[in-house]
Enzyme design. Structure first.
Site, PDB file in Angstrom:
ATOM      1  CG  HIS A  35       0.318   6.133  -0.535  1.00 21.18           C
ATOM      2  ND1 HIS A  35      -0.850   6.585  -1.099  1.00 21.18           N
ATOM      3  CD2 HIS A  35      -0.027   5.623   0.685  1.00 21.18           C
ATOM      4  CE1 HIS A  35      -1.857   6.350  -0.260  1.00 21.18           C
ATOM      5  NE2 HIS A  35      -1.384   5.766   0.822  1.00 21.18           N
ATOM      6  CG  HIS A  56      -1.729   1.154   1.510  1.00 17.61           C
ATOM      7  ND1 HIS A  56      -3.089   1.191   1.297  1.00 17.61           N
ATOM      8  CD2 HIS A  56      -1.400   2.378   2.002  1.00 17.61           C
ATOM      9  CE1 HIS A  56      -3.558   2.384   1.639  1.00 17.61           C
ATOM     10  NE2 HIS A  56      -2.558   3.130   2.081  1.00 17.61           N
ATOM     11  CD  GLU A  57       1.825   3.563   3.751  1.00 18.00           C
ATOM     12  OE1 GLU A  57       1.998   4.622   3.113  1.00 18.00           O
ATOM     13  OE2 GLU A  57       0.870   3.407   4.536  1.00 18.00           O
TER      14      GLU A  57
HETATM   15 ZN   LIG Z   1      -2.373   5.079   2.496  1.00 14.97          ZN
END
Ligand SMILES: [Zn+2]
Length: 473
Positions: free
Chosen positions: A256, A252-253
């Site tokens: 980003h 997830h990170e």
């Molecule tokens: Zn996030």
């Protein structure tokens, strides 16, 4: 001169506001509210990354649109290889993560970006009746360990996918403050001391979050310097068990870090900048889709993308990136992280029109947009075939042209060929510190890319319209 001293509660509130900005929870200064909200945060919110807002999401849409029109020869070859440095923090008397754990972490990260990332067939909801796709997209994004020699990571060399390879970039750091991690306090000193490499190098830090956060990341389109990277909980990795113990927080990170906002960014009325993720009002928490999926924006197409890596679901639910997210990540990598390459000396690049060029079918005010990676501040683009002056050419550094006289270069209408020569005054060709070496300063701005746009006027009579670009220096 007196200084206003904030109350202890106000300080707590400021701290809390920084954490909960994305969840939209209002901050109250009363102590009991603070505790209540902190507990709420611990049980539900997995990420402290603040979405980039409308301007950022517009930037994503523009970059992806331009990326589509960029000649393939101008792009880097696929798959892309992201060099990785792992930083495992630990407290006095503790121990860094084991090689086995780091290996499982890297392996999971790589698998998550392939089409072999699929829903868990042991789950009742893992059927094509509920999920959009049983498996994820083959993103053609891979992760290899960066090479560390003499304390230096160049980003040019990787040592493969084994975390025990010679010269592998795995940094073990004993530091009680940084390990017991609060973003607002520990981020800057930790990263200033430990960050390695340029914008291509994924610096991933493993820490302990006493506030219950799972992680946070930086976006590629911001000026991050040494603060670039992802920070995730050391107990969120494959084999750790529980709701967030499969390693999906890192995935997830990294999403980003490669330019993806949350799927719920923008709510029902704006957008996360990615065209094929359904609009979502709220983050999804837990993993109980049962027989139907939530649809928090019923007037827009598609149920909530709760299986997407960029939602807040539990790890068991997360397994998916969409084709649109793949395209966004590749575009972001190309223009913001790789940044290398550009136009070779004596090379002439022909831009592809996605409308017929003979006769040109540019409706009044219709625009075409292109993006060129920069290795120079000075680029000329020529437009030929525009006999009647129905089409104008615009160029701008680092953002889409405004298609008016405010742009750095505006072609004059008329004549068989018109030309735009983008030329900055006071050019500094010195790469900016901590930036990729090809990033230039043009007109006192740091520049990643040059945008080229053409716009039609009236009923165009242009024939065999061709746009070519080359570098002047
Ligand atoms: Zn996030």
């Amino acid at each position: 001169m007196s200084h206003h001293r904030p109350t202890f509660a106000a300080i707590q509130c400021a701290f809390l506001t920084a954490i909960v900005t994305i969840s939209g929870i209002e901050c109250h200064s009363e102590h009991h509210h603070y505790i209540e909200h902190l507990r709420h945060l611990q049980s539900t919110d997995r990420c402290e990354t603040t979405d980039p807002g409308k301007a950022g999401e517009d930037a994503i849409i523009t970059a992806v649109a331009a990326f589509r029109n960029t000649p393939k020869a101008q792009r880097t070859s696929l798959p892309i290889v992201v060099p990785v440095c792992f930083h495992t923090l630990y407290a006095t008397g503790g121990a860094p993560l084991t090689d086995e754990k780091l290996q499982m972490t890297l392996d999971h990260l790589n698998q998550a970006f392939t089409a072999s990332s699929c829903c868990d067939t042991a789950q009742a909801w893992c059927t094509s009746a509920i999920v959009d796709s049983l498996c994820s997209t083959e993103t053609q994004i891979t992760f290899e360990m960066a090479e560390l020699v003499g304390g230096v990571v160049t980003g040019d060399t990787t040592v493969g996918t084994q975390v025990t390879a010679p010269n592998v970039c795995v940094i073990r750091t004993e530091n009680d403050d940084w390990f017991t991690h609060t973003k607002s306090i520990d981020e800057a000193p930790m990263k200033e001391a430990l960050h390695l490499g340029d914008r291509r190098v994924l610096n991933a830090y493993f820490v302990d979050f006493p506030n219950g956060s799972l992680g946070y990341a930086t976006f590629p389109f911001n000026e991050n310097g040494k603060l670039d990277g992802v920070v995730v909980g050391f107990d969120t990795l494959p084999g750790d068990g529980g709701r967030f113990g499969e390693g999906d927080t890192l995935v997830h990170e990294v999403g980003h870090w490669l330019g993806l906002p949350h799927t719920f960014a923008g709510g029902c009325f704006a957008s996360d900048g990615v065209l094929d993720t359904a609009k979502t009002r709220d983050p999804y928490r837990g993993c109980t889709p049962q027989l139907t999926r939530p649809d928090s924006c019923p007037t827009s197409t598609g149920a909530d993308p709760i299986f997407n890596f960029m939602d807040y679901s539990d790890d068991i639910c997360m397994y998916e990136f969409t084709a649109g997210q793949k395209e966004t990540m590749l575009a972001m990598w190309e223009f913001y992280r790789l940044g290398d390459g550009g136009i070779a000396a004596n090379e002439i690049i022909q831009l592809q029109l996605d409308v017929p060029s003979n006769p040109i079918d540019l409706f009044p005010r219709q625009k075409q947009l292109y993006m060129l990676r920069t290795n120079t501040c000075e680029v000329t683009c020529n437009l030929s075939g525009d006999k009647e002056g129905d089409v104008d050419l615009f160029m701008e550094y680092d953002q889409a042209p405004q298609f008016d006289d405010s742009d750095s270069c505006v072609s004059e209408s008329g004549g068989n060929t018109e030309s735009c020569r983008l030329k900055s005054s006071g050019v500094s060709m010195v790469p900016v510190a901590c930036r990729n070496r090809s990033r230039r300063q043009c007109n006192d701005r740091t520049v990643d890319a040059i945008y080229v746009g053409i716009q039609g006027y009236g009923i165009s009579t242009a024939q065999n319209l061709v746009v070519t670009c080359f570098r002047n220096s």
